[in-house]
Each structure stands twice: as structure tokens, then as C-alpha cells.
Design a protein around this motif. Sequence first.
Motif, short mmCIF file in Angstrom:
data_model
loop_
_atom_site.label_atom_id
_atom_site.label_comp_id
_atom_site.label_asym_id
_atom_site.label_seq_id
_atom_site.Cartn_x
_atom_site.Cartn_y
_atom_site.Cartn_z
N THR A 49 0.76 -1.08 0.09
CA THR A 49 -0.06 0.00 0.01
C THR A 49 0.95 1.15 -0.15
O THR A 49 2.23 1.14 0.45
N PRO A 50 0.32 2.30 -0.39
CA PRO A 50 1.16 3.62 -0.57
C PRO A 50 1.65 3.84 1.16
O PRO A 50 2.90 4.47 1.12
N GLU A 51 0.84 3.44 2.07
CA GLU A 51 1.31 3.93 3.47
C GLU A 51 2.82 2.99 3.67
O GLU A 51 3.69 3.18 4.40
N GLN A 52 2.58 1.76 3.28
CA GLN A 52 3.80 0.78 3.64
C GLN A 52 5.04 1.40 2.68
O GLN A 52 6.21 0.99 3.30
N VAL A 53 4.91 1.82 1.51
CA VAL A 53 5.82 1.83 0.80
C VAL A 53 6.62 3.32 1.24
O VAL A 53 7.92 3.41 1.28
N LEU A 54 5.78 4.12 1.79
CA LEU A 54 6.20 5.40 2.29
C LEU A 54 6.64 5.38 3.64
O LEU A 54 7.02 6.18 4.37
N GLY A 55 6.58 4.03 4.37
CA GLY A 55 6.85 4.18 5.64
C GLY A 55 6.04 4.61 6.81
O GLY A 55 6.40 5.35 7.82
N ARG A 56 4.66 4.86 6.41
CA ARG A 56 3.88 5.66 7.34
C ARG A 56 2.94 4.61 8.01
O ARG A 56 3.07 3.23 7.62
N SER A 57 1.98 4.87 8.66
CA SER A 57 1.33 4.12 9.60
C SER A 57 0.17 3.16 8.63
O SER A 57 -0.33 4.00 7.73
N ALA A 58 -0.01 1.97 8.94
CA ALA A 58 -0.77 1.06 8.07
C ALA A 58 -1.94 0.70 8.82
O ALA A 58 -1.82 0.05 9.92
N GLY A 59 -3.11 1.23 8.64
CA GLY A 59 -4.34 1.02 9.34
C GLY A 59 -5.47 0.52 8.56
O GLY A 59 -5.58 0.02 7.35
N VAL A 60 -6.68 1.10 8.78
CA VAL A 60 -8.01 0.46 8.00
C VAL A 60 -7.89 1.11 6.84
O VAL A 60 -7.86 0.17 5.70
N PRO A 61 -7.21 2.15 6.33
CA PRO A 61 -7.26 2.54 4.85
C PRO A 61 -6.28 1.43 4.17
O PRO A 61 -6.60 1.32 2.96
N SER A 62 -5.19 0.93 4.72
CA SER A 62 -4.47 0.09 3.89
C SER A 62 -5.30 -1.15 3.79
O SER A 62 -5.08 -1.75 2.72
N ASP A 63 -6.16 -1.56 4.57
CA ASP A 63 -6.80 -2.93 4.43
C ASP A 63 -7.83 -2.73 3.12
O ASP A 63 -7.96 -3.45 2.51
N ILE A 64 -8.32 -1.60 3.30
CA ILE A 64 -9.21 -1.34 2.14
C ILE A 64 -8.65 -1.23 0.78
O ILE A 64 -9.14 -1.77 -0.17
N TYR A 65 -7.49 -0.66 0.90
CA TYR A 65 -6.64 -0.51 -0.47
C TYR A 65 -6.33 -1.69 -1.13
O TYR A 65 -6.54 -1.97 -2.06
N GLN A 66 -6.06 -2.65 -0.22
CA GLN A 66 -5.53 -4.21 -0.30
C GLN A 66 -6.79 -4.81 -0.83
O GLN A 66 -6.73 -5.79 -1.71
N LEU A 67 -8.04 -4.63 -0.24
CA LEU A 67 -9.17 -5.27 -0.74
C LEU A 67 -9.53 -4.98 -2.17
O LEU A 67 -9.72 -5.77 -2.94
N CYS A 98 2.39 4.32 -5.93
CA CYS A 98 1.74 5.67 -5.41
C CYS A 98 1.41 6.46 -6.61
O CYS A 98 0.70 7.67 -6.37
N ARG A 99 2.00 6.28 -7.79
CA ARG A 99 1.72 7.18 -9.09
C ARG A 99 1.16 6.48 -10.14
O ARG A 99 0.26 7.31 -10.71
N ASP A 100 1.38 5.71 -10.50
CA ASP A 100 0.84 4.70 -11.86
C ASP A 100 -0.68 4.29 -11.38
O ASP A 100 -0.82 3.72 -10.38
N ASP A 101 -1.49 4.62 -12.41
CA ASP A 101 -2.95 3.99 -12.28
C ASP A 101 -2.83 2.69 -13.15
O ASP A 101 -2.26 2.47 -14.59
N PRO A 102 -3.60 1.72 -12.77
CA PRO A 102 -3.24 0.51 -13.69
C PRO A 102 -4.48 0.50 -14.64
O PRO A 102 -5.46 1.56 -14.57
N PRO A 103 -4.56 -0.23 -15.60
CA PRO A 103 -5.50 -0.19 -16.73
C PRO A 103 -7.03 -0.47 -15.85
O PRO A 103 -7.13 -1.31 -15.03
N LEU A 104 -8.04 0.08 -16.42
CA LEU A 104 -9.29 -0.24 -15.97
C LEU A 104 -9.66 -1.77 -15.91
O LEU A 104 -9.18 -2.37 -16.89
#
Length: 326
Positions: A262-280, A309-315
Motif C-alpha cells: 500500500t502507499p502507506e507501507q511503501v512510504l513508511g507510514r502508519s498502516a491502518g484501516v485505509p491500508s486494508d481497504i486498499y488491499q481489498l 503511489c503514482r501509476d494507475d493500472p488499466p481499468l
Amino acid sequence: MSGYGGDEARLDGLLLQALRLDGEERERFLAELRGSDADAHGKLLALIELAERPLALLETARSDRADALAALSERVAADDAHSGRRIGSWRLLRQVGRGGMGSVYEVAREDGVFVQKAALKLIRSDYAAPDFLARFSLERQILATLNHAGIAHLLDGGETEAGDPYLVMEYVDGVRIDAWCDERQLDLDARLALFLQVAEAVDHAHARRVVHRDLKPSNIAVTGDGQVKLLDFGIGKVLDADGAAERGERTATQLFTPDYATPEQVLGRSAGVPSDIYQLGLLLYELITGQHAQQPADVTQASLERAVCRDDPPLPSAAAAAAPPP
């Protein structure tokens, strides 16, 4: 060392292939490599450990690859020696998995009171916080509240005589969720139904202030009756070396798999509920397209930041149309 290319570039390519596989698929890949190139196989095992370690350690190790590869290869080779041992009330029967932070064994309880099969995760001591056992004692009370059919229960934990921490969890006899879908050639509705089971289990944990931090197909099994089981729930917090996720501080010791970072993990920031939602979201994308939403070119900081953190995947519609799941 002078330069970075040739054999090392090939090893990084093999590393990316291996990191996108888990369980039996990764074992088959490694077995084929061992048969064709034993030297590359040994080095790749060590690189997998490096890639699944905290990013800061990965970058440090790359600066002195030879020493790191030699030391890590010895640790990997020693993993199999644990089979047959007794740890606490548990007898180790067979190794069923191996990753960067340790090994997982099928175990049987042998205390003269209960007969029980479980999964024991033997964690390398350098991955656990100095106060691991104290934190685990507190966190286990919270994790014990996760009484949900879709979450594997945490049963026990402690420390071996050698000082390696271990966790014992409900043994789940199942197939990882992506393989389950592909082997049965499930249609979109069936895949979405499984995903909803995952989301409901995650919601149950979030309602109790517990986050997973490592939601990916290899941590999600489906049993023979179609029940989803989430593995290793809350373990990331127990292993956090400084409690930074709890205090919202920046940390370089987060554990993650590059394709599911997740962006938080890559940037070394706190990984909480938003990280779980991102991974979902990453999981849903993969289940309906058969592809990873983010595919870093390598495991350097720059590549991870670009891919995550920057690239968007294909739809998903375009990705599924180009290469629909099998």
C-alpha cells in the motif's frame, strides 16, 4: 561490487517472478529452477528473503549482496531442521509454508489433555520486537475477540528455547482464493460472492479495531465447502518493532509483499484501516481480471513508489477483456 547487471539482472527478473507466486506455485517454480540452475536457485532463495524483509534492510543488503546471500542461504537451508521438534505443547509434523519472516508447520497438540491439529508460525527472532512476548500477551486478548467464521483463530504463542517467537493458529485445510477461482473457472458472480465473504470478515475485525495489514491471496484460503478463511489477522501489529502503527509514526520496519504493498507501507507510514481497504481493492482487481493491479519493475524504492503511489493500472474492464481469468 562493480556495477549491477548480467547475472544480477537475471536474478532480479527471477525474483519478480517468484514474488508473484505463493505456496505450491512458488515451490514448483523454485523446484524447476533448482533442476536447471542450482546456483541461481540458492541465490534466489536468499533474494526472496531480502525482498520480503523491510525495505530499508533490502536496500542495505543490496549494497553487499555476496555476504547477504551467503548468510541468508544458510538460514533458509536450516528451516527444514525443525520438523519433528516439540515446541511448547505442540509437535511439529511437517512444514507447509516458508516466507521471509519464518516458516509455517502443521502441528499436533501433545499435552495429555487435548488432541488438536493447528498451524504453527515459527518467526525469526530478528523480525519480532524486543518486547514481542509482552505485546503478544496483550494483543492476543484483542485477537481472541475475532469470533468470525471467515477468520482463522489465534490459539497460542510463545518463545522457543532458542529465542524464536511462535504463533499457533487454527489449521485451515483450504486452497488460496485465486487458485480456487481459477481451478473451478468461476464466473464473475461467484468471484464477487467470495470477495464479499472476505469483505465481511475484514469489516468484523475493523469493528473491533483490528487491522490485517497483509491482505493478499496467499493469506486468504477457501475451504472445501466454499468458506473463506483469512489467515494471520492482526499479526502485523504484534510484530511491529516500535508500535508505530498505533502511534501514527513513520516506520521503516513494515513488512509487505511488493505486488500488494500500500502507499502507506511503501512510504513508511502508519498502516491502518485505509491500508486494508486498499488491499481489498487490489484483491478484487486480481480476482476479476486475473492480473495484478500494480506490478513494480523491481524492488527498489523508486520503482515501488512509482508503481504503488503514482501509476494507475488499466481499468478492470480493459484488463479483463485483454486477458480474462482462466
